[in-house]
Design an enzyme around this catalytic site. Structure first.
Site, PDB file in Angstrom:
ATOM      1  N   ARG A 197       0.826  -1.225   0.000  1.00 56.34           N
ATOM      2  CA  ARG A 197       0.000   0.000   0.000  1.00 56.34           C
ATOM      3  C   ARG A 197       0.851   1.262   0.000  1.00 56.34           C
ATOM      4  NH1 ARG A 197      -4.992  -2.164   3.726  1.00 56.34           N
ATOM      5  NH2 ARG A 197      -6.201  -2.804   1.917  1.00 56.34           N
TER       6      ARG A 197
ATOM      7  N   GLY B  82     -11.460  -8.114  -2.581  1.00 54.05           N
ATOM      8  CA  GLY B  82     -10.207  -8.452  -1.904  1.00 54.05           C
ATOM      9  C   GLY B  82      -9.785  -9.899  -2.118  1.00 54.05           C
TER      10      GLY B  82
ATOM     11  N   GLY C 238     -14.329  -3.360   0.137  1.00 55.40           N
ATOM     12  CA  GLY C 238     -15.720  -2.945   0.332  1.00 55.40           C
ATOM     13  C   GLY C 238     -16.109  -1.748  -0.527  1.00 55.40           C
TER      14      GLY C 238
HETATM   15  P1  ADP Z   1     -14.340 -10.917  -2.818  1.00 55.41           P
HETATM   16  O1  ADP Z   1     -13.546 -10.527  -1.590  1.00 55.41           O
HETATM   17  O2  ADP Z   1     -13.476 -11.169  -3.992  1.00 55.41           O
HETATM   18  O3  ADP Z   1     -15.458  -9.950  -3.087  1.00 55.41           O
HETATM   19  P2  ADP Z   1     -16.049 -12.658  -1.303  1.00 55.41           P
HETATM   20  O4  ADP Z   1     -15.544 -12.038  -0.035  1.00 55.41           O
HETATM   21  O5  ADP Z   1     -17.429 -12.391  -1.698  1.00 55.41           O
HETATM   22  O6  ADP Z   1     -15.041 -12.315  -2.505  1.00 55.41           O
HETATM   23  O7  ADP Z   1     -15.929 -14.233  -1.198  1.00 55.41           O
HETATM   24  C1  ADP Z   1     -14.725 -14.872  -0.907  1.00 55.41           C
HETATM   25  C2  ADP Z   1     -14.904 -15.990   0.067  1.00 55.41           C
HETATM   26  O8  ADP Z   1     -15.915 -16.879  -0.349  1.00 55.41           O
HETATM   27  C3  ADP Z   1     -13.632 -16.787   0.179  1.00 55.41           C
HETATM   28  O9  ADP Z   1     -13.133 -16.696   1.499  1.00 55.41           O
HETATM   29  C4  ADP Z   1     -14.050 -18.202  -0.184  1.00 55.41           C
HETATM   30  O10 ADP Z   1     -13.452 -19.179   0.639  1.00 55.41           O
HETATM   31  C5  ADP Z   1     -15.546 -18.180   0.046  1.00 55.41           C
HETATM   32  N1  ADP Z   1     -16.205 -19.209  -0.754  1.00 55.41           N
HETATM   33  C6  ADP Z   1     -16.336 -19.255  -2.088  1.00 55.41           C
HETATM   34  N2  ADP Z   1     -16.962 -20.385  -2.472  1.00 55.41           N
HETATM   35  C7  ADP Z   1     -17.247 -21.073  -1.341  1.00 55.41           C
HETATM   36  C8  ADP Z   1     -17.878 -22.315  -1.067  1.00 55.41           C
HETATM   37  N3  ADP Z   1     -18.351 -23.074  -2.055  1.00 55.41           N
HETATM   38  N4  ADP Z   1     -18.005 -22.687   0.221  1.00 55.41           N
HETATM   39  C9  ADP Z   1     -17.532 -21.912   1.203  1.00 55.41           C
HETATM   40  N5  ADP Z   1     -16.922 -20.739   1.016  1.00 55.41           N
HETATM   41  C10 ADP Z   1     -16.769 -20.322  -0.241  1.00 55.41           C
HETATM   42 MG    MG Z   2     -13.975 -10.737   0.536  1.00 55.86          MG
END
Ligand code: ADP
Ligand code: MG
Length: 417
Positions: free
Chosen positions: A40, A374, A397
């Site tokens: 960062r 993230g 976020g």
């Molecule tokens: P981002 O941060 O990219 O927006 P999210 O925070 O929405 O993504 O989702 C990420 C999380 O979702 C990860 O920690 C991942 O382990 C979890 N995840 C994705 N698919 C599954 C699943 N089938 N079962 C449990 N957790 C999941």
């Molecule tokens: Mg996330």
């Protein structure tokens, strides 16, 4: 409306109040806090160098952790000043507070091109309350306001919003830094009129987290590819078996409405056709938060429902191949949310295959690829493909809210061009 950026300013000799994101991870080592990842800090260097070359007098503000209005020595920005000086190759002064007479005189003494980093702005409770008096104190340090902390722009705090309003009311300019400018360009302008086909890949844990993004992007995308645990709520909505998978039974209606909207708008809306599942076994242990720890055994792929004793953890090989084929045909790609629980290597191949396809489409077909979220960024970096996509958002976020179409207070407060 396009926002002013630092390229539009003349900062020579002016005090530039610059909000940055220096919320870096620290660990204690021999009684001292040590920075474990300075990404960062490095990312702000182009903005800093640009403003230094223009002869601005830089006053940097940031937060670190959640000190909740207390002076927490473990959350001091002092170590950041040292690292920043090393990276910039010039001295960086440090003020042990962010407001008050002492700080004002330090800021006043800065020569053109000089840099002063202020102590953690969240040592004051008034920061998160966006207290006008506190914002006024910050504004006493500023001739010009610059925000380069996109990741904090979804919060209306004194250093992200209040101070900018005061500077603007005095007739001062409020501009985006180079990092912020890129975020607005790729998450905003580029998606407004995307080159087609525009393929959106959405995954992650919960439909409820992403429904606003799905809803907005349905109006722009040609194809939406769904993955992650989110897919199981769609499955459940269709009356299929989801076993012990992470689902949101309260959101089956939301899922069906999204599919309905896709049909109406002619969007190619795809759900996974196969799923990597495993059987959770209680280890009898509990984690730090007191929750039971499970072990996942008997990893296999199913093309039908998920058995009662099993849990879904990723898209399967067939889905990954189908999604990769569609991604290869895209001209614009937006990816938010991993395709499975990629943190466990056994459930990472689906996410990795999608990441690979996104990188290939970018490198070989000249597609523009934009990664928000993230964990999605983490997934891409895990397999070292970060430099093969067009843009990775740093916003977390804030990126999600921006993709939802929300007006971020820290962006709204910047001057229009
Ligand atoms: P981002 O941060 O990219 O927006 P999210 O925070 O929405 O993504 O989702 C990420 C999380 O979702 C990860 O920690 C991942 O382990 C979890 N995840 C994705 N698919 C599954 C699943 N089938 N079962 C449990 N957790 C999941
Ligand atoms: Mg996330």
């Amino acid at each position: 409306m396009a926002k002013l950026t630092i390229r539009d300013l003349n900062v020579r000799g002016k005090r530039v109040f610059l909000r940055v994101d220096y919320n870096v991870p620290l660990v204690e080592k021999d009684g001292q806090m040590v920075i474990t990842d300075d990404t960062r800090i490095r990312e702000t260097l182009p903005t800093l160098r640009f403003l230094i070359e223009q002869g601005g007098r830089l006053i940097l503000t940031a937060h670190l952790g959640r000190p909740k209005g207390q002076r927490e020595s473990s959350m001091s920005l002092r170590p950041v000043a040292g690292r920043l000086a090393d990276l910039l190759g010039c001295p960086v002064n440090f003020a042990d507070d962010c407001v008050g007479e002492k700080v004002e005189s330090l800021a006043g003494e800065l020569p053109p091109g000089g840099v002063l980093l202020l102590e953690n702005v969240r040592y004051h409770q008034a920061e998160e309350k966006n207290d006008p008096a506190f914002a006024g104190q910050l504004a006493r340090l500023a001739d010009v306001y610059v925000n380069d902390a996109f990741g904090a722009a979804h919060r209306a705090h004194a250093s992200t919003e209040g101070v900018a309003r005061i500077v603007a009311a005095r007739g001062g300019q409020c501009a985006a830094g180079l990092l912020m400018e890129r975020e607005l360009k790729f998450l905003g302008d580029e998606l407004e009129n995307p080159a087609r086909p525009f393929v959106v890949i959405l995954g992650g844990a919960k439909v409820s987290d992403k429904i606003k993004v799905i809803d907005r992007l349905l109006e722009k995308a040609d194809t939406i590819l769904i993955g992650g645990a989110m897919a199981y709520t769609f499955r459940l909505a269709h009356g299929e078996k989801v076993g012990k998978s992470l689902v949101e039974p309260d959101h089956t209606g939301t899922a069906l409405a999204a599919e309905e909207k896709a049909k109406k708008l002619g969007v190619n809306f795809q759900l996974p056709t196969d799923t990597v599942i495993a059987t959770p076994v209680d280890t009898g242990k509990v984690n730090k938060k007191g929750r039971p720890v499970f072990e996942f055994v008997d990893v296999r792929t199913t093309k039908t429902g998920i058995p009662d004793d099993a849990e879904g953890f990723s898209i399967g090989e067939e889905t990954a191949a189908n999604y990769a084929r569609i991604i290869h045909g895209a001209k614009t790609i937006l990816w938010n949310g991993p395709m499975g629980m990629f943190e466990d290597a056994r459930f990472a191949p689906g996410t990795n295959a999608v990441a690979q396809a996104v990188a290939e489409a970018t490198q070989k077909n000249g597609a523009k690829s934009i990664i928000g979220g993230g964990d999605s960024v983490k997934a891409i970096n895990n397999i070292n493909l970060g430099d093969q996509v067009t843009f990775m958002s740093t916003g977390g976020g804030a990126s999600l809210e921006f993709l939802e179409g929300a007006v971020l207070p820290g962006v709204a407060a910047l001057s229009d061009k």
